[in-house]
Design a protein around this motif. Structure first.
Motif, short mmCIF file in Angstrom:
data_model
loop_
_atom_site.label_atom_id
_atom_site.label_comp_id
_atom_site.label_asym_id
_atom_site.label_seq_id
_atom_site.Cartn_x
_atom_site.Cartn_y
_atom_site.Cartn_z
N VAL A 36 55.42 -85.36 4.95
CA VAL A 36 54.32 -85.15 5.80
C VAL A 36 53.88 -83.32 4.56
CG1 VAL A 36 53.06 -83.25 7.41
CG2 VAL A 36 54.73 -85.15 7.62
N ALA A 37 54.42 -82.73 3.65
CA ALA A 37 54.54 -81.36 2.96
C ALA A 37 53.54 -82.09 1.07
CB ALA A 37 55.82 -81.04 2.35
N THR A 38 54.86 -83.40 1.31
CA THR A 38 53.73 -83.76 -0.06
C THR A 38 52.88 -84.74 -0.12
OG1 THR A 38 55.57 -85.37 -0.27
CG2 THR A 38 56.22 -83.42 -1.37
N GLU A 39 52.93 -85.44 1.13
CA GLU A 39 51.56 -86.58 0.96
C GLU A 39 50.86 -85.93 0.97
OE1 GLU A 39 54.13 -90.69 1.72
OE2 GLU A 39 53.12 -89.45 3.47
N ARG B 80 52.86 -80.92 -5.46
CA ARG B 80 53.82 -81.23 -4.86
C ARG B 80 55.21 -80.58 -4.60
NH1 ARG B 80 52.33 -86.71 -6.73
NH2 ARG B 80 53.75 -86.95 -7.68
N ALA B 81 55.23 -80.31 -5.76
CA ALA B 81 56.87 -79.25 -5.80
C ALA B 81 56.58 -78.11 -5.34
CB ALA B 81 57.75 -79.32 -6.87
N PRO C 10 56.77 -74.03 -8.47
CA PRO C 10 55.74 -72.91 -9.40
C PRO C 10 56.15 -73.38 -10.13
CG PRO C 10 55.69 -71.77 -7.75
CD PRO C 10 57.22 -72.52 -6.82
N ILE C 11 57.76 -73.59 -10.57
CA ILE C 11 58.61 -73.91 -12.09
C ILE C 11 59.11 -75.50 -12.08
CG2 ILE C 11 60.57 -73.78 -13.32
CD1 ILE C 11 61.10 -71.56 -12.22
N GLY D 154 62.97 -82.00 -1.89
CA GLY D 154 62.09 -81.65 -1.70
C GLY D 154 60.43 -82.48 -2.32
N ALA D 155 60.46 -82.26 -2.83
CA ALA D 155 59.86 -83.58 -4.53
C ALA D 155 60.29 -84.60 -5.24
CB ALA D 155 58.85 -82.41 -5.42
N LEU D 156 60.58 -84.35 -5.31
CA LEU D 156 61.55 -85.37 -6.45
C LEU D 156 62.07 -86.39 -5.93
CD1 LEU D 156 64.19 -84.88 -9.16
CD2 LEU D 156 64.74 -87.04 -7.95
N LEU D 157 62.87 -86.56 -4.91
CA LEU D 157 63.46 -87.41 -3.74
C LEU D 157 62.33 -88.52 -3.65
CD1 LEU D 157 66.23 -86.62 -2.04
CD2 LEU D 157 66.22 -87.43 -4.33
N PRO D 158 61.06 -87.97 -3.07
CA PRO D 158 59.95 -89.04 -2.66
C PRO D 158 59.38 -89.49 -3.52
CG PRO D 158 60.24 -86.71 -1.05
CD PRO D 158 61.08 -86.45 -2.46
#
Length: 486
Positions: free
Chosen positions: A140-143, A150-151, A338-339, A399-403
């Motif tokens: 939900v967050a990244t899409e 995204r990160a 952000p990093i 939260g971003a990498l795995l999806p």
């Protein structure tokens, strides 16, 4: 000709839905984790041996990790086939009901070992629910994230972990403090053991109602809607992800491994180690008093042969120290987003994992009891702050990498399986392995730290073998070409 598109979720709703839901889920999970150390060994697993009781409690705690991949498969199937919203609502309801019922359970003293069995069943239900929760919230967050952020958006469901920990433990502390004490208010009271521990579990019902209200307002992401319109949705997402994306599954599992081990060492193990008496005399006096209160005989020689020391802090004192550390967990979770968007997820995580390996080699320097209690407390607090800083820096980008490892049509299933299989290898085993290594080292924690470093090496290898995912395009990576209709 006019065309219609899926309505976009406002950014505030995306952030709130992903954050509130995971906060509630992790609150429920940590309420059990805290009780697994403080209450359940006495009330549900009274074996007559403190170590055996604690191991039994940790075993039931770890059993939930076995249920998590099952939840990942089932929630992932429906999330990839029918959308993210319904699965998020179902996972929250399952977790909330299971947690509420734990607060109503009779204890061993009332119904014998049936109490432990019922606790195990409800713990499995908690694990099943969390198996579907995290990935749904991360998607939900990244899409719904703006381009290049995204990160950053992916850190909000991750932020639910430190927030859930703080809320659950502050509630436990407040209840224990307010209840009448015969001695030191920093210690567990009889009222707390009798009924006070139930309040955090029952309170979860209020939080679940709030979470449901937020999540029912969500609509599906445009990314999922686009995949649905282009016919990319699979009948069996599980078969597709194993057939075409098995390498990403393996890499994702081991990329998450050190994060899980670190987290459960910093919460469960350190709570057990920090609150265990530092001297045999103190432990013997407490055990003798407990035996006399229950009319049992106390074998001083047998107790001495099984004793190994901890840091000797009171429950309240050490949990407050943990909460201070978890504040740094939350701050570094947010900073990592952000990093990771700027330099990449892989590059950031390789640096952080290297620091985790080094951190594991420092356990003896931080956690050995000192002559001066203030010095011991300062070292323990520094240990918790450093550990939770690393926890935030490694947990945030996940939260971003795995999806991002998976295309849209199997993203829920793939990321959920990686995340939750890693929970078995990391979280389920970490408390038990740590307790065994702690005893094997005669109370010294260096073997526990070495275990963390070894898991860090495995994660570093997985990161080295993976590719950077920062520039993966969700709108283009729908999975149409790779998938085969089954």
């Amino acid at each position: 000709m006019s065309t219609t598109t899926a309505p976009a979720n406002p950014r505030s709703r995306v952030i709130t839905a992903s954050l509130v839901g995971t906060t509630i889920e992790f609150y429920d999970f940590y309420a059990y984790a805290t009780a697994a150390v403080l209450v359940f060994p006495v009330l549900f697993f009274p074996t007559g041996n403190d170590t055996t009781s604690l191991l039994s409690s940790f075993a039931v705690f770890g059993a939930a990790m076995i249920a998590r991949p099952i939840g990942a498969v089932i929630f992932g199937h429906f999330g990839d086939k029918f959308g993210r919203k319904a699965t998020l609502v179902a996972s929250l309801l399952t977790m909330g009901i299971a947690t509420f019922v734990i607060g109503l359970l009779p204890t061993f003293q009332q119904i014998g070992w049936w109490a432990a069995l019922l606790l195990l069943i409800l713990r499995l239900a908690q694990g099943f629910a969390l198996g579907g929760e995290w990935s749904g919230a991360a998607l939900v967050a990244t899409e719904n994230a703006p381009k290049g952020k995204r990160a950053w958006y992916g850190t909000f469901p991750q932020l639910g972990a430190p927030l859930g920990f703080i809320i659950a433990n502050l509630l436990f502390l407040t209840i224990n403090w307010l209840l009448p004490h015969s001695e030191n208010p920093a210690l567990k009271s009889e009222a707390f053991l009798s009924w006070g521990w139930r309040i955090p579990f029952l309170f979860s019902a209020v939080m679940v109602i709030i979470g449901l209200w937020v999540r029912l307002k969500l609509v599906e992401s445009e990314t999922f809607t686009k995949a649905e319109k282009k016919g990319a949705i699979r009948k069996l997402p599980l078969a597709t992800v194993f057939r075409h994306h098995w390498r990403q599954l393996i890499l994702g599992t081991f990329i998450m491994l050190a994060t899980y081990v670190l987290f459960y060492l910093m919460t469960n193990f350190t709570l057990a180690y920090g609150t265990k008496p530092a001297s045999l005399e103190t432990a013997s006096a407490a055990a003798r008093a407990a035996a006399e209160a229950t009319g049992k005989d106390f074998d001083a020689a047998a107790f001495a042969s099984q004793f190994y020391p901890g840091l000797g802090f009171g429950y309240t004192d050490f949990v407050l120290m943990q909460i201070i550390g978890v504040v740094f967990f939350g701050v570094f979770t947010l900073l990592s987003g952000p990093i990771a968007d700027k330099i990449g997820r892989r590059r950031l995580l390789m640096w952080v994992t290297g620091l985790i390996i080094v951190f594991g080699l420092t356990f003896n320097a931080f956690l050995l009891p000192a002559v001066d209690p203030k010095f011991t407390g300062a070292l323990a607090q520094a240990f918790l702050v450093f550990g939770f800083m690393l926890m935030g820096a490694t947990f945030g980008p996940m939260g971003a990498l795995l999806p991002e490892l998976f295309p849209t049509n199997v993203r829920y299933t793939g990321s959920a399986i990686s995340y939750n299989v890693s929970s078995i290898l990391g979280a389920a085993l970490a408390p038990i392995v740590a307790l065994w290594l702690w005893e094997l080292g005669d109370g010294a924690p260096w073997l526990v730290g070495l275990y963390l470093s070894a898991m860090g090496v495995l994660t570093f290898i997985a990161l080295f073998l993976s590719k950077e995912t920062k520039d993966n395009d969700y709108d283009e990576d729908l999975g149409v070409a790779a998938a085969v209709e089954l």
